[in-house]
Design a protein around this motif. Sequence first.
Motif: not given
Length: 212
Positions: A49-51, A91-94, A56-60
């Motif tokens: 997940a990135t911003v 800054v991201v999330a996994l 606006r967030p996006s995920a893949r």
Amino acid sequence: MSIADIRKEYKMASLSEDQVDPSPIIQFDKWWREAVAAKIDEVNAMTLATVAADGRPSARIVLLKEYTGQGFVFFTNYFSRKGTEISGNAVVALLFFWKELERQVRIEGSVKLVSTEESDEYFASRPKESKLGAWASPQSKIIESREQLEMQFNQAKEKFKEVEIPRPPHWGGYRVVPDKIEFWQGRPGRLHDRILYTADIDASWNINRLSP
């Protein structure tokens, strides 16, 4: 059956503070090895997940290619949507979801590029078609047709037919350096176990239980 009626009772295992390792990387390694032993299909698939700059967030889904005490590594096109968003907000999330083990691992942290040598080494290990695809695809950009993509692939194939395919300058690796890692174990009645590691300023980790 309605969507609201779809549910699963989690009951395979538990997770407590006295069971986990003081290091979240060692704890991840333990769970990773158990996930591999369980023969989970595409065990290294993770949500990234990135911003964007506008919030606006996006995920893949991307594929984990390495993990060490330094962080979690994946590779992509630097000019893809995720690459562009990372360049503006590092800054991201996994998220890993291993449903066969009723487990999730959530990771938050900052991103930095891996070294040129690391990117070159991994690119050299990829199948030929994947190497050509990295040259042919302007990832995340609008294209006219499938035929255009295939034409660009064939052009790359012709260009490199007699030479070793080099790594494109727009393609390489990122390392997510975690400051939070949460281990989630499904439990009956939705009373799941959630153990959160939070990085401290002295490079140690605080361990806390979260309410489900």
